[in-house]
Design a protein around this motif. Structure first.
Motif, PDB file in Angstrom:
ATOM      1  N   ASP A   1       0.628  -1.218   0.112  1.00  0.00           N
ATOM      2  CA  ASP A   1      -0.061   0.132  -0.076  1.00  0.00           C
ATOM      3  C   ASP A   1       0.860   1.174   0.061  1.00  0.00           C
ATOM      4  OD1 ASP A   1      -2.139  -1.639  -0.002  1.00  0.00           O
ATOM      5  OD2 ASP A   1      -2.313  -1.270   2.202  1.00  0.00           O
ATOM      6  N   LEU A   2       2.022   1.154   0.577  1.00  0.00           N
ATOM      7  CA  LEU A   2       2.859   2.371   0.749  1.00  0.00           C
ATOM      8  C   LEU A   2       3.586   2.665  -0.658  1.00  0.00           C
ATOM      9  CD1 LEU A   2       4.606   1.831   4.408  1.00  0.00           C
ATOM     10  CD2 LEU A   2       2.925   3.753   3.869  1.00  0.00           C
TER      11      LEU A   2
ATOM     12  N   SER B   1       1.077   4.058  -3.015  1.00  0.00           N
ATOM     13  CA  SER B   1       0.757   5.481  -2.604  1.00  0.00           C
ATOM     14  C   SER B   1       1.743   6.178  -3.123  1.00  0.00           C
ATOM     15  CB  SER B   1       0.644   5.536  -1.084  1.00  0.00           C
ATOM     16  OG  SER B   1       1.773   5.450  -0.401  1.00  0.00           O
ATOM     17  N   LEU B   2       3.086   5.835  -3.318  1.00  0.00           N
ATOM     18  CA  LEU B   2       4.079   6.773  -3.951  1.00  0.00           C
ATOM     19  C   LEU B   2       3.839   7.093  -5.229  1.00  0.00           C
ATOM     20  CD1 LEU B   2       7.397   4.975  -2.558  1.00  0.00           C
ATOM     21  CD2 LEU B   2       6.418   7.348  -1.655  1.00  0.00           C
ATOM     22  N   VAL B   3       3.339   6.237  -6.013  1.00  0.00           N
ATOM     23  CA  VAL B   3       2.997   6.582  -7.539  1.00  0.00           C
ATOM     24  C   VAL B   3       1.807   7.486  -7.464  1.00  0.00           C
ATOM     25  CG1 VAL B   3       2.302   5.297  -9.589  1.00  0.00           C
ATOM     26  CG2 VAL B   3       3.907   3.907  -8.191  1.00  0.00           C
ATOM     27  N   ALA B   4       0.796   7.393  -6.706  1.00  0.00           N
ATOM     28  CA  ALA B   4      -0.230   8.212  -6.658  1.00  0.00           C
ATOM     29  C   ALA B   4       0.302   9.608  -6.228  1.00  0.00           C
ATOM     30  CB  ALA B   4      -1.248   7.665  -5.791  1.00  0.00           C
ATOM     31  N   LEU B   5       0.925   9.757  -5.157  1.00  0.00           N
ATOM     32  CA  LEU B   5       1.650  10.866  -4.760  1.00  0.00           C
ATOM     33  C   LEU B   5       2.625  11.592  -5.725  1.00  0.00           C
ATOM     34  CD1 LEU B   5       2.353  10.163  -1.138  1.00  0.00           C
ATOM     35  CD2 LEU B   5       0.668  11.371  -1.913  1.00  0.00           C
TER      36      LEU B   5
ATOM     37  N   SER C   1       2.298  11.282  -8.984  1.00  0.00           N
ATOM     38  CA  SER C   1       1.393  11.829 -10.111  1.00  0.00           C
ATOM     39  C   SER C   1       0.782  13.139  -9.828  1.00  0.00           C
ATOM     40  CB  SER C   1       0.307  10.923 -10.410  1.00  0.00           C
ATOM     41  OG  SER C   1      -0.670  10.825  -9.445  1.00  0.00           O
ATOM     42  N   GLU C   2       0.924  13.451  -8.484  1.00  0.00           N
ATOM     43  CA  GLU C   2       0.090  14.745  -8.015  1.00  0.00           C
ATOM     44  C   GLU C   2       1.336  15.803  -7.696  1.00  0.00           C
ATOM     45  OE1 GLU C   2      -2.390  13.840  -5.056  1.00  0.00           O
ATOM     46  OE2 GLU C   2      -3.951  12.442  -6.216  1.00  0.00           O
ATOM     47  N   ARG C   3       2.712  15.479  -7.815  1.00  0.00           N
ATOM     48  CA  ARG C   3       3.776  16.190  -7.400  1.00  0.00           C
ATOM     49  C   ARG C   3       3.792  16.553  -6.096  1.00  0.00           C
ATOM     50  NH1 ARG C   3       4.567  20.107 -12.758  1.00  0.00           N
ATOM     51  NH2 ARG C   3       4.735  18.281 -14.111  1.00  0.00           N
ATOM     52  N   ARG C   4       3.306  15.694  -5.164  1.00  0.00           N
ATOM     53  CA  ARG C   4       3.296  15.925  -3.596  1.00  0.00           C
ATOM     54  C   ARG C   4       4.810  15.506  -3.076  1.00  0.00           C
ATOM     55  NH1 ARG C   4      -2.493  13.949  -2.545  1.00  0.00           N
ATOM     56  NH2 ARG C   4      -2.096  13.968  -0.362  1.00  0.00           N
ATOM     57  N   GLU C   5       5.827  16.054  -3.281  1.00  0.00           N
ATOM     58  CA  GLU C   5       7.177  15.624  -2.834  1.00  0.00           C
ATOM     59  C   GLU C   5       7.482  15.448  -1.517  1.00  0.00           C
ATOM     60  OE1 GLU C   5      10.021  18.253  -4.628  1.00  0.00           O
ATOM     61  OE2 GLU C   5       9.297  17.858  -6.958  1.00  0.00           O
ATOM     62  N   GLU C   6       6.896  16.406  -0.552  1.00  0.00           N
ATOM     63  CA  GLU C   6       7.123  16.266   0.802  1.00  0.00           C
ATOM     64  C   GLU C   6       6.520  14.936   1.316  1.00  0.00           C
ATOM     65  OE1 GLU C   6       9.017  17.978   2.814  1.00  0.00           O
ATOM     66  OE2 GLU C   6       9.756  18.989   1.123  1.00  0.00           O
ATOM     67  N   GLU C   7       5.420  14.593   1.137  1.00  0.00           N
ATOM     68  CA  GLU C   7       4.465  13.500   1.515  1.00  0.00           C
ATOM     69  C   GLU C   7       5.382  12.108   0.953  1.00  0.00           C
ATOM     70  OE1 GLU C   7       0.270  13.533   1.130  1.00  0.00           O
ATOM     71  OE2 GLU C   7       0.348  15.565   0.759  1.00  0.00           O
ATOM     72  N   ILE C   8       5.885  12.362  -0.194  1.00  0.00           N
ATOM     73  CA  ILE C   8       6.524  11.352  -1.016  1.00  0.00           C
ATOM     74  C   ILE C   8       7.817  10.912  -0.035  1.00  0.00           C
ATOM     75  CG2 ILE C   8       8.155  10.542  -2.635  1.00  0.00           C
ATOM     76  CD1 ILE C   8       6.379  11.916  -4.902  1.00  0.00           C
TER      77      ILE C   8
ATOM     78  N   GLY D   1       7.881  11.279   3.268  1.00  0.00           N
ATOM     79  CA  GLY D   1       7.470  10.926   4.335  1.00  0.00           C
ATOM     80  C   GLY D   1       7.209   9.413   4.106  1.00  0.00           C
ATOM     81  N   VAL D   2       6.495   8.952   2.995  1.00  0.00           N
ATOM     82  CA  VAL D   2       6.210   7.651   2.937  1.00  0.00           C
ATOM     83  C   VAL D   2       7.532   6.611   2.533  1.00  0.00           C
ATOM     84  CG1 VAL D   2       5.063   5.942   1.074  1.00  0.00           C
ATOM     85  CG2 VAL D   2       4.003   8.120   1.901  1.00  0.00           C
ATOM     86  N   VAL D   3       8.467   7.298   2.015  1.00  0.00           N
ATOM     87  CA  VAL D   3       9.600   6.762   1.655  1.00  0.00           C
ATOM     88  C   VAL D   3      10.415   6.413   2.895  1.00  0.00           C
ATOM     89  CG1 VAL D   3      12.234   6.780   0.926  1.00  0.00           C
ATOM     90  CG2 VAL D   3      10.161   7.552  -0.583  1.00  0.00           C
ATOM     91  N   GLY D   4      10.246   7.416   4.045  1.00  0.00           N
ATOM     92  CA  GLY D   4      11.030   7.110   5.154  1.00  0.00           C
ATOM     93  C   GLY D   4      10.024   5.827   6.109  1.00  0.00           C
ATOM     94  N   LYS D   5       8.944   5.961   5.903  1.00  0.00           N
ATOM     95  CA  LYS D   5       8.250   4.737   6.637  1.00  0.00           C
ATOM     96  C   LYS D   5       8.842   3.330   6.147  1.00  0.00           C
ATOM     97  CE  LYS D   5       3.949   7.265   7.607  1.00  0.00           C
ATOM     98  NZ  LYS D   5       2.469   7.251   7.524  1.00  0.00           N
TER      99      LYS D   5
END
Length: 924
Positions: free
Chosen positions: A66-67, A70-74, A76-83, A85-89
């Motif tokens: 799921d993580l 979610s990276l691909v979805a984020l 596609s929306e250019r949400r780099e900061e959230e990317i 955070g997910v990579v860190g998890k």
């Protein structure tokens, strides 16, 4: 434990076994070590097995897959900061696991380096996605498959470091990235076809034997490659599918899927608490259960195992309970072997809607079905279930609830002309609904399955909206209202003895609690025996008297010790207050249970006022309290309407104990009338207290023919009080009130209730003792005078060689009801009746000379409690639960609880053959 030894199919010569560990099985370091131990056991249990182990990505919350998605979805929306955070998890999740597991530093460093390198590759891919502002499925497949790669790498490292060699030689551990081996054809959109020959050729490099060593392949699940060499995934439950594919490629002897449940369950355990693991399930049964919502195994997982030659058994086992054998899915199951368990399990699909087309214009008209289903197909609406009557007057189908409004709209449009001309009267939608399915290969060889299935639903007051069954008879499906789905599942699950049927019980007792406490003790002592004999679990959920209510919400059962406060502690809750009995039903009634029962163990008029409400709420009332049936006309009629009306959820009213205690008096009347016999007269000694009193003051001669001296009436009354045979207010016994109330119950059964009430019965009877009291007199002041008057009557009877008895009579032909002191010859059945026993005679058209007689010991708390319990079991027998299908003897009323104390199924017998008999040769 390896499945190779005991489960090798015929003609199987390979020693390969395939294991698969799901995400929950590898959710952290501790679980990886657990899986490693299971894998090691599989390698070492039997000589020279080769093992292929497929693993999913790390589970837990959140799941790795799921993580990654979610990276691909984020991106596609250019949400780099959230990317970030997910990579860190993701990195933290895997690094923590690798650091926790004990392994060589070099191995750990290599693992961590691989994960970091892969993360960098993922970030490079995400940059492309970010630039395109698009998330293509191919990119999603590529990125989401990394979780399985890391998981397989970690398990391989654990096995190499912790288990360097197997018994009798070394083990060669081979990491396998399935993207280099499994090849699928994706030319047809939405479909994947395994390229078996190419995949088998690619696998040979990894499966080749090593002389003197065992081979253990640890492969990635979920991922594969298409014919163009592009990474892809196998979709939902892809890791299970991977394991099955490897099983076919390796011609394995067994495929063992480890998950977080013990196996394939007979029902959803969240809805059916008695759901159990099925030891044997056929491929066909497993597919049916999976289609109807069972989440243990996906149908596509079974296809490679079925197509193998010979087929490969699939085992579902629990990573966290590895000693449990689990479920075996193979070509056949036990449903063919045990007639009473021809159904292996039940499943349901929720959030459905029923669409119904109805109209006389549909009869015999060609093309209606084509237009109907063609319209739905063109609208992308999937039809899950279809039902049509042979008259063609209506067609019913089930669709997803989300599609219901659209289905109604498009059908109204396509059939607008027919609706306008009234050829189709209406198109209706019912929602929310649920589909309940019974599954079992053995149903095709067993008669009465459908009858038992729908009887169980009917007795649970569940209305069936639609029915479907294929000619294979492997599946019976029906549609019910969504709110009734859980109750429906529990009812049918218990009807086929796949679990115990739970009976939720409330007990109302008097402040003294004598009968209520006796019932609690009996239920405690017999609970396990009843469960074993009849698959019925009687749970006492609530107990109340006029000032106190004790209840439980956690499935426990209240005992005398709990009621007395000696046990239970915080498991039970208590409320106090006057009139609290009326709140009892709220704790007993459970919408998900079809069998909610209240025992009324009182003689309280106020409690009897609750009977109609209890019946209305679907509670079955088993009563020893005859106040309701002998009360005012409004109450009697209210009980009759609620108990015998046609309301869909009304409970049953079981009143056998109201007359004669443990003797089947009312049932005998019912049986005689149902047989077509005509009852002319009923008489007998009904009052237990007067049975004792009159036998003591006017005894028959002894066995040697010698006269026996009787005692005074007042002495006999005192003895009866001490023996607990009389009411709390013993004057109610002495003035015939108890007897008159019993007669009111009998009068109703004989259809004479409109002509009689309590006061009329009392006024038409012999002067009751209380009527002899003056205005300011009580028992103590009049007992000497009454003793003398009764002595004179007894002496007069003795002079004529007769005894005096207290007898109640209902003459149906004459329409009379009376209570009389009558004299009888020494040999008469009433004369020799043992003290404290009851005796009722039935003069009928068939038994006109020698009446049918029911007699026996009816007094005593144990007897009455036993009779109440027998009524409960008769209730369950009447609604088809746990009786008559598995060789059990049907349970009937017992005169004492001793019959229940042994083997219930063997020791009980129909009391009509035991206690109802004609007394030939005796004077009547």
């Amino acid at each position: 434990m390896s499945e190779l030894a005991n489960n090798k199919p015929n003609n199987a010569t390979n020693n390969w076994e395939v294991l698969k560990f799901g995400g929950t099985s590898v959710s952290n370091a501790e679980n990886y070590l657990r899986c490693a131990s299971i894998l090691h056991t599989s390698l070492t249990t039997h000589p020279n097995p080769s093992v292929c182990c497929c693993v999913s990505a790390m589970g837990g919350t959140p799941k790795t897959t799921d993580l990654l998605l979610s990276l691909v979805a984020l991106a596609s929306e250019r949400r780099e900061e959230e990317i970030k955070g997910v990579v860190g998890k993701i990195v933290g999740k895997h690094m923590e696991c690798v650091k926790t597991i004990e392994m060589e530093d070099g191995e750990r460093d290599e693992l961590m380096g691989l994960i970091e390198s892969d993360i960098q590759d993922i970030l490079d891919v995400l940059k492309t996605v970010s630039l395109m502002k698009w998330k293509p499925s191919k990119i999603q497949s590529l990125v989401s498959g990394y979780g399985e790669v890391w998981s397989a790498r970690i398990l391989t490292a654990v096995m190499k470091c912790k288990y360097k060699g197997g018994e009798g030689g070394n083990v060669v551990y081979r990491y396998l990235d399935a993207r280099g081996v499994l090849v699928v054809d994706e030319e047809v959109e939405g479909e994947q076809t395994v390229e078996w020959e190419e995949s088998e050729e690619r696998l040979r490099e990894y499966s080749s034997p090593v002389p003197g060593c065992q081979v253990c392949i640890i492969a990635t699940g979920f991922v594969a490659r298409n014919t163009q060499g592009v990474s892809t995934t196998l979709g939902r439950d892809g890791s299970d599918y991977s394991a099955s594919i490897f099983g076919k490629l390796l011609k394995a002897n067994a495929i063992v899927i480890y998950t977080d449940v013990d196996g394939v369950l007979s029902a959803d355990p969240r809805r059916v608490t008695g759901a159990k693991v099925l030891g044997e399930v056929s491929f066909n049964e497993a597919m049916e259960l999976a289609y109807f919502g069972a989440k243990v195994i996906h149908p596509k997982t079974m296809q490679p195992a079925i197509l193998s030659n010979p087929p490969i058994p699939i085992f579902i086992r629990n990573t966290f309970n590895p000693g449990f054998r689990g479920s075996r899915i193979f070509t056949s199951s036990l449903t063919h072997k045990e007639r009473d368990r021809c159904v292996c399990g039940f499943a349901s699909i929720d959030n459905m809607a029923v669409v119904n087309l109805e109209g006389s214009g549909m009869v015999g008209v060609k093309g209606v079905s084509r237009r109907l289903f063609g319209t739905l197909e063109n609208s992308g609406i999937n039809v899950v279930l279809i039902a049509q009557a042979s008259s063609e007057h209506s067609i019913t189908l089930a669709v997803d609830e989300r599609d219901a409004d659209e289905a109604l709209e498009v059908l109204q449009e396509v059939f607008s002309r027919e609706l306008k001309l009234k050829h189709i009267s209406d198109i209706t939608v019912h929602k929310p609904c649920s589909i309940i399915a019974a599954v079992g290969d053995g149903m095709s060889d067993t008669t009465g399955v459908a009858g038992r299935f729908f009887s169980a639903l009917g007795e649970s007051k569940i209305n069936v909206l639609a029915i479907a069954q294929g000619c294979s008879e492997r599946n019976i499906s029906c549609v019910v209202r969504g709110a009734e789905a859980t109750r429906a599942l529990r009812a049918v699950h218990a009807a086929f003895r796949l679990s115990h049927q739970t009976v939720r019980v409330g007990v109302v007792m008097s402040s003294e609690g004598s009968l209520g406490c006796a019932l609690l003790e009996l239920l405690k002592n017999q609970r396990q025996k009843i469960m074993m004999a009849f698959d019925i679990d009687v749970q006492i959920i609530a107990v109340a008297n006029d000032t106190r209510l004790l209840y439980t919400d956690n499935g426990g059962s209240i005992t005398n010790e709990v009621w007395a406060g000696k046990e239970g502690g915080g498991s039970f809750r208590e409320e106090k207050g006057q009139g609290i009995v009326k709140y009892l039903k709220s704790h007993v009634v459970c919408e998900d249970s079809g069998y909610n029962v209240i025992f009324d163990c009182t003689a309280d008029a106020d409690v009897s006022l609750c009977h109609p409400d209890w019946l209305t709420d679907g509670l079955h009332v088993i009563t020893a309290n005859n106040m309701g049936l002998s009360g005012d006309r409004d109450l009697r009629e209210s009980i009759a309407r609620k108990a015998y009306g046609r309301q869909r959820k009304g409970g049953r009213y079981l009143r056998e104990v109201c007359v004669g205690g443990s003797l089947p008096v009312l049932r005998t009347i019912k049986d005689l009338l149902n047989s077509g016999d005509k009852i002319k007269k009923v008489d007998g000694i009904i009052s237990v207290s007067f049975s004792y009193i009159m036998r003591r003051i006017s005894p028959p001669p002894n066995d040697d023919g010698e006269e026996v001296e009787g005692c005074k009436l007042s002495e006999a009354v005192s003895e009866a009080i001490n023996l607990g045979m009389m009411e709390k207010d013993f004057e109610k016994d002495l003035n015939n009130e108890y007897t008159a109330r019993c007669l009111m119950v009998l009068v109703k059964e004989l259809g004479m209730e409109n002509e009689w009430d309590l006061e009329r019965i009392l006024s038409s009877s012999d002067q009751a003792l209380k009527r002899r009291f003056g205005v300011n007199e009580d028992w103590e002041t009049v007992k000497d005078r009454v003793d003398e008057e009764m002595r004179v009557k007894v002496e007069e009877c003795r002079a004529r060689k007769r005894v005096l008895r207290h007898v109640s009579t209902i003459d149906v032909g004459k329409g009379t009801v009376s209570i009389r002191f009558q004299e009888f010859p020494y040999g008469h059945v009433f004369a020799i009746l043992p003290p404290g026993n009851a005796c009722v005679r039935f003069f009928t058209q068939t038994h006109s000379t020698n009446p049918l007689v029911v007699q026996g010991q009816s007094e005593g708390l144990e007897n009455t409690a036993s009779a109440l319990l027998a009524e409960c079991l008769n209730l369950m027998q009447g609604i088809g639960v746990g009786f008559g299908t598995g060789g059990h003897t049907k349970l009937h009323r017992t005169s004492t609880s001793l019959a229940l104390a042994g083997n219930i199924a063997a020791s009980t017998e129909d009391l009509r053959t035991k206690a109802i008999k004609s007394f030939g040769g005796m004077m009547f």
